[in-house]
Design a protein around this motif. Structure first.
Motif, PDB file in Angstrom:
ATOM      1  N   ASP A  17      32.628  30.471  41.570  1.00 19.76           N
ATOM      2  CA  ASP A  17      33.902  31.009  42.030  1.00 19.76           C
ATOM      3  C   ASP A  17      34.995  30.630  41.042  1.00 19.76           C
ATOM      4  N   VAL A  18      35.577  31.614  40.380  1.00 21.44           N
ATOM      5  CA  VAL A  18      36.692  31.379  39.462  1.00 21.44           C
ATOM      6  C   VAL A  18      37.764  32.433  39.713  1.00 21.44           C
ATOM      7  N   VAL A  19      38.992  32.083  39.382  1.00 19.29           N
ATOM      8  CA  VAL A  19      40.085  33.040  39.385  1.00 19.29           C
ATOM      9  C   VAL A  19      40.007  33.838  38.085  1.00 19.29           C
ATOM     10  N   ILE A  20      39.995  35.157  38.182  1.00 18.21           N
ATOM     11  CA  ILE A  20      39.833  36.006  37.004  1.00 18.21           C
ATOM     12  C   ILE A  20      41.197  36.431  36.482  1.00 18.21           C
ATOM     13  N   GLU A  64      42.581  39.159  39.529  1.00 17.60           N
ATOM     14  CA  GLU A  64      43.620  38.490  40.306  1.00 17.60           C
ATOM     15  C   GLU A  64      44.901  38.314  39.495  1.00 17.60           C
ATOM     16  N   ILE A  65      44.753  38.126  38.168  1.00 15.88           N
ATOM     17  CA  ILE A  65      45.879  37.869  37.278  1.00 15.88           C
ATOM     18  C   ILE A  65      45.649  38.650  35.984  1.00 15.88           C
ATOM     19  N   ARG A 236      39.092  40.157  44.475  1.00 16.23           N
ATOM     20  CA  ARG A 236      38.285  41.362  44.632  1.00 16.23           C
ATOM     21  C   ARG A 236      36.815  41.009  44.496  1.00 16.23           C
ATOM     22  N   GLY A 237      35.973  41.750  45.235  1.00 16.18           N
ATOM     23  CA  GLY A 237      34.537  41.496  45.186  1.00 16.18           C
ATOM     24  C   GLY A 237      33.856  42.402  44.192  1.00 16.18           C
ATOM     25  N   PRO A 250      37.631  39.192  54.007  1.00 17.53           N
ATOM     26  CA  PRO A 250      37.666  40.583  53.559  1.00 17.53           C
ATOM     27  C   PRO A 250      39.021  41.204  53.856  1.00 17.53           C
ATOM     28  N   GLY A 251      39.551  41.934  52.894  1.00 17.47           N
ATOM     29  CA  GLY A 251      40.827  42.611  53.074  1.00 17.47           C
ATOM     30  C   GLY A 251      40.614  44.096  53.188  1.00 17.47           C
TER      31      GLY A 251
END
Length: 335
Positions: A17-20, A64-65, A236-237, A250-251
């Motif tokens: 799990d990382v912030v992309i 995400e960024i 996002r998945g 989930p959004g």
């Protein structure tokens, strides 16, 4: 965009799990001809694209960024290379990133770039929390001495989340310096390839070294989910339009047209149309971010990301200013 899709797909499909965070820095490279012949431009080095073309991969992949370089400057030692980011193009890019629900990382290379940041914030083009990266020691931008860092740190908009880094051998000393200045930390192979003199590093080793430095300063490290909560990011998945909020739930599902930039963009991708161009640079510039190459299978020991960073959050001057940088974690000053 196809190479970005391959990399992001591998990260999202992994168990890490990382912030992309994806760069949008390509497409702003202007190289003049030599000496008394500045025109025509150097075609081999010049890479100029429109502001929306520079965001094609962001629109398709919805990280995400993504980064926004907040000004123009002479870039890299010597030569005739100028990094071009005009106010009009930056406003166009900021508006589109805002529409996509992606958090912009506003990269500041010199004091004048902070003026552009404040203009975009005042015009409502940047949502809270404002996220900045102070890029120090890069010719010919802000030098990485402590006085210049503090001068820039004192100019960040109130309540901003900010980080600072330097390049080459100053990367690891800046782990402590950025934390002491009240900011967050960035490390990784984009900015430095050595763990110590003569010893090549991996991203994981640089992150581990930074964690050791910060823990020795009584800094608490945060994980990626805590980073998402502080920066109000949407994860996002792997599936089309699959989103998760800052708590991993989930959004809502985006329409495929918006996620991929519409049917026309999807068709261009299938045809293999070329998106924003990339040009490699010497170590210590944005080169590691801009070299497009096919990667081997992910290294489980590399902390799961193509761009690694260590994060810290802290308070400064009586305000809970959350300062994070995309990567594997963040932290707060220990009690």
């Amino acid at each position: 965009p196809e190479l970005f899709r391959e990399v992001v797909g591998r990260v999202r499909e992994s168990d890490t799990d990382v912030v992309i965070n994806l760069t949008a820095g390509m497409g702003g490279d202007l190289v003049f001809g030599p000496g008394e012949m500045p025109l025509p431009l150097d075609e081999a080095g010049t890479d100029i694209a429109g502001p929306l073309e520079r965001l094609a991969h962001v629109e398709q992949l919805l990280p995400e960024i993504c980064t926004l370089d907040c000004g123009s400057m002479n870039f890299a030692a010597g030569g005739d290379y100028v990094m071009v980011n005009t106010p009009a193009s930056l406003r166009t890019m900021a508006r589109r990133v805002q529409e996509l629900g992606v958090r912009p990382e506003l990269e500041v290379f010199d004091t004048g770039h902070m003026v552009m940041v404040k203009d975009m914030v005042r015009e409502g083009l940047i949502d809270d929390p404002v996220m900045l990266q102070l890029c120090m020691g890069i010719p010919y931008g802000a030098p990485d001495d402590p006085q210049t860092l503090l001068a820039l740190a004192n100019q960040v908009p109130e309540g901003s989340v900010w980080s600072a880094f330097s390049i080459g051998r100053m990367q690891l000393p800046y782990v402590a310096m950025a934390a002491l200045a009240g900011g967050n930390v960035r490390v990784g192979l984009e900015d430095n390839i050595y763990l110590e003199k003569g010893v090549l590093a991996s991203n994981a080793q640089l992150v581990e070294r930074a964690a050791t430095i910060l823990q020795g300063m009584n800094v608490k490290l945060l994980g990626p989910q805590e980073v998402r909560e502080k920066l109000k990011l949407t994860k996002r998945g792997c599936g089309d339009g699959d989103e998760r909020d800052s708590h991993g739930r989930p959004g809502r599902r985006r329409r495929n047209r918006r996620r991929l930039g519409g049917a026309a963009a999807d068709q261009r991708l299938r045809r293999g149309a070329r998106g924003p161009r990339s040009r490699g640079r010497a170590q210590g510039s944005r080169g590691a971010r801009q070299r497009a190459r096919r990667l081997p299978p992910p290294d489980p020991g590399a902390a799961g990301g193509t761009r690694q960073a260590l994060l810290r959050a802290g308070d400064r001057g009586g305000g809970a200013q959350r300062r994070l940088h995309p990567g594997i974690g963040a932290g707060e000053r220990g009690a």
